[in-house]
Write a protein that holds these residues in place. Structure first.
Motif, PDB file in Angstrom:
ATOM      1  N   PHE A   1       0.820  -1.208   0.000  1.00 20.51           N
ATOM      2  CA  PHE A   1       0.000   0.000   0.000  1.00 20.51           C
ATOM      3  C   PHE A   1       0.856   1.261   0.000  1.00 20.51           C
ATOM      4  O   PHE A   1       0.610   2.197  -0.777  1.00 20.51           O
ATOM      5  N   GLU A   2       1.869   1.316   0.849  1.00 19.10           N
ATOM      6  CA  GLU A   2       2.706   2.503   0.953  1.00 19.10           C
ATOM      7  C   GLU A   2       3.378   2.811  -0.382  1.00 19.10           C
ATOM      8  O   GLU A   2       3.429   3.974  -0.810  1.00 19.10           O
ATOM      9  N   GLY A   3       3.885   1.777  -1.031  1.00 20.63           N
ATOM     10  CA  GLY A   3       4.576   1.992  -2.304  1.00 20.63           C
ATOM     11  C   GLY A   3       3.639   2.477  -3.398  1.00 20.63           C
ATOM     12  O   GLY A   3       3.988   3.372  -4.186  1.00 20.63           O
ATOM     13  N   LEU A   4       2.444   1.909  -3.465  1.00 19.87           N
ATOM     14  CA  LEU A   4       1.494   2.312  -4.498  1.00 19.87           C
ATOM     15  C   LEU A   4       1.026   3.754  -4.276  1.00 19.87           C
ATOM     16  O   LEU A   4       0.881   4.521  -5.239  1.00 19.87           O
ATOM     17  N   VAL A   5       0.795   4.125  -3.015  1.00 20.79           N
ATOM     18  CA  VAL A   5       0.381   5.502  -2.738  1.00 20.79           C
ATOM     19  C   VAL A   5       1.501   6.478  -3.096  1.00 20.79           C
ATOM     20  O   VAL A   5       1.251   7.529  -3.703  1.00 20.79           O
TER      21      VAL A   5
ATOM     22  N   ILE B   1      -4.833  -0.460  -5.950  1.00 16.53           N
ATOM     23  CA  ILE B   1      -5.175  -0.590  -4.532  1.00 16.53           C
ATOM     24  C   ILE B   1      -6.626  -1.027  -4.376  1.00 16.53           C
ATOM     25  O   ILE B   1      -6.942  -1.935  -3.611  1.00 16.53           O
ATOM     26  N   VAL B   2      -7.510  -0.372  -5.112  1.00 17.41           N
ATOM     27  CA  VAL B   2      -8.942  -0.644  -4.979  1.00 17.41           C
ATOM     28  C   VAL B   2      -9.277  -2.065  -5.417  1.00 17.41           C
ATOM     29  O   VAL B   2     -10.118  -2.736  -4.804  1.00 17.41           O
ATOM     30  N   GLN B   3      -8.611  -2.544  -6.461  1.00 15.71           N
ATOM     31  CA  GLN B   3      -8.954  -3.843  -7.038  1.00 15.71           C
ATOM     32  C   GLN B   3      -8.246  -5.018  -6.380  1.00 15.71           C
ATOM     33  O   GLN B   3      -8.516  -6.170  -6.722  1.00 15.71           O
ATOM     34  N   THR B   4      -7.331  -4.757  -5.450  1.00 18.51           N
ATOM     35  CA  THR B   4      -6.619  -5.859  -4.801  1.00 18.51           C
ATOM     36  C   THR B   4      -7.565  -6.634  -3.889  1.00 18.51           C
ATOM     37  O   THR B   4      -8.209  -6.035  -3.024  1.00 18.51           O
ATOM     38  N   PRO B   5      -7.673  -7.950  -4.052  1.00 20.85           N
ATOM     39  CA  PRO B   5      -8.569  -8.736  -3.182  1.00 20.85           C
ATOM     40  C   PRO B   5      -8.141  -8.657  -1.719  1.00 20.85           C
ATOM     41  O   PRO B   5      -6.954  -8.572  -1.406  1.00 20.85           O
ATOM     42  N   GLU B   6      -9.123  -8.654  -0.831  1.00 18.52           N
ATOM     43  CA  GLU B   6      -8.920  -8.662   0.617  1.00 18.52           C
ATOM     44  C   GLU B   6      -8.141  -7.444   1.108  1.00 18.52           C
ATOM     45  O   GLU B   6      -7.496  -7.481   2.148  1.00 18.52           O
ATOM     46  N   ARG B   7      -8.204  -6.361   0.357  1.00 17.01           N
ATOM     47  CA  ARG B   7      -7.573  -5.114   0.795  1.00 17.01           C
ATOM     48  C   ARG B   7      -8.384  -4.532   1.953  1.00 17.01           C
ATOM     49  O   ARG B   7      -9.604  -4.610   1.988  1.00 17.01           O
ATOM     50  N   HIS B   8      -7.693  -3.916   2.925  1.00 16.68           N
ATOM     51  CA  HIS B   8      -8.385  -3.338   4.073  1.00 16.68           C
ATOM     52  C   HIS B   8      -9.281  -2.191   3.598  1.00 16.68           C
ATOM     53  O   HIS B   8      -8.858  -1.355   2.786  1.00 16.68           O
TER      54      HIS B   8
END
Length: 393
Positions: free
Chosen positions: A134-138, A161-168
């Protein structure tokens, strides 16, 4: 139990313990081959001891003692570590290996040096090992937007980030809010920002995140306003020229005239007819009804509508109830009604600072004298409760 059977069982138990300890050390060792060599040497020495036991050589005892000392030397470091393990764990917090995480210090350094392309290269190097970090993508999306002005690439990165399964959920909401911010700031595109915020309400319905997104949607500025603000920032003021102060209004709507409460109320009602979930406009309407038009019944109606909205932050609930209690005392001097209103804060948030403040205010309600009664402003021909037609859900 015969002595032979007892000896056999003792041998088997000892062998099982030895194998268990050996496997434990083998898994923890940084040099497994060295551990295997130690076990081979130990096996040879143990077989030597067993052989010497069967002989009647008077010097066999001295040799067996030497073999035992050799075994002790072979395993001295492992045995010492095993004995001291509880103490070292208590001091250091355990011997669990630290979690391996992506590191972006080089990327931050390159960005500060004004080398966004090199920073992106460093980020991609980390994302190859941690593709969904997450940190790297942001950070990548921020550089693409703020440094390279490549909004489309940033949106694509946030979609990862949005499309990643099981993302918080909090990470998804952060990505969509960032997407909306950048559509407004860099793309001057409120329609795309609205779509990003609507995705929050659709993905996480009946949550505080959805409530906050709905409030942002209600206050989105128009494309014309965004363009005008953008152009204003580009115009350089002449020397010694002071910028004019212009009062702001929510969502770019015309500012209600303060000298005509009926017209101001009409403005807010029109606003709520278009955006019934605009809590800021409804709160202002409630205060206008109470403070300027002296209509406690209409103010209470608007506040109750606000309080019935689901997933409202507690700070807003506390503010509305305190405001309603204040109007009940100011307009009618109705201490029982104000006390009951403040008691709602205590019942809703019993162990909070707001509850403590409500109790203190209840104790001193008698000092809140009602203001001098004024004649209530007569309502005009507009439909005063138009903003209440759509109940919160």
């Amino acid at each position: 139990m015969s002595p032979k059977l007892h000896a056999l069982l003792t041998f088997l138990v000892g062998l099982a313990v030895a194998l268990g300890v050996g496997l434990y050390w083998l898994k923890r060792s940084n040099d497994p081959l060295k551990v295997v060599a130690k076990w081979i040497a130990t096996a040879v020495l143990v077989l030597g001891i067993l052989y010497l036991i069967t002989t009647k050589n008077p010097f066999a005892l001295f040799v067996m003692v030497g073999f035992g000392a050799a075994i002790a030397l072979i395993w001295a470091s492992e045995v010492g570590a095993l004995i001291s393990l509880p103490i070292t764990n208590a001091i250091t917090g355990g011997d669990t290996a630290p979690e391996i995480k992506a590191a972006y210090s080089k990327a931050h350094a390159r960005r500060k040096q004004g080398k966004p392309s090199d920073a992106i290269t460093e980020i991609h190097a980390q994302l190859e090992q941690f593709p969904d970090d997450f940190e790297g993508l942001v950070l990548l999306a921020e550089i693409q937007t703020e440094d390279l002005r490549d909004l489309q690439s940033a949106v694509t990165t946030l979609e990862r980030i949005v499309q990643t399964p099981e993302r918080h959920p909090k990470q998804i909401v952060f990505a969509l809010n960032s997407m909306a911010d950048w559509h407004l700031k860099y793309g001057l595109d409120p329609d795309s920002a609205r779509l990003a915020l609507q995705r929050i309400t659709e993905m996480f319905p009946d949550t505080e995140q959805a409530y906050q997104a709905s409030q942002r949607i209600a206050h989105l500025a128009s494309r014309e306003m965004l363009t005008a603000r953008h152009e204003e920032r580009r115009i350089a003021l002449p020397a010694r020229a002071a910028p004019a102060t212009v009062p702001s209004a929510p969502s770019g709507a015309p500012l209600p005239p303060e000298d005509d409460p009926e017209v101001a109320a009409g403005h807010y009602i029109k606003r709520l007819a278009e955006h019934p979930h605009d809590q800021e406009a409804r709160e202002q309407l409630a205060l206008l009804y109470g403070r300027q038009m002296k209509r406690l019944d209409l103010a209470r109606q608007q506040f109750e509508f606000l309080l019935a909205t689901p997933h409202v932050p507690s700070r807003d609930v506390v503010r509305w109830l305190n405001a309603l209690a204040g109007l009940e005392m100011e307009l009618e001097g109705d201490e029982p009604a104000a006390r009951a209103t403040l008691q709602r804060i205590i019942d809703l948030f019993p162990d909070s600072a707001a509850a403590s403040q409500a109790r203190q205010r209840i104790d001193r309600l008698g000092t809140e004298r009602p203001a001098q009664r004024r004649i209530a402003v007569k309502l005009g021909t507009y439909e005063r409760d138009l903003g209440l037609k759509k109940r919160p859900h």
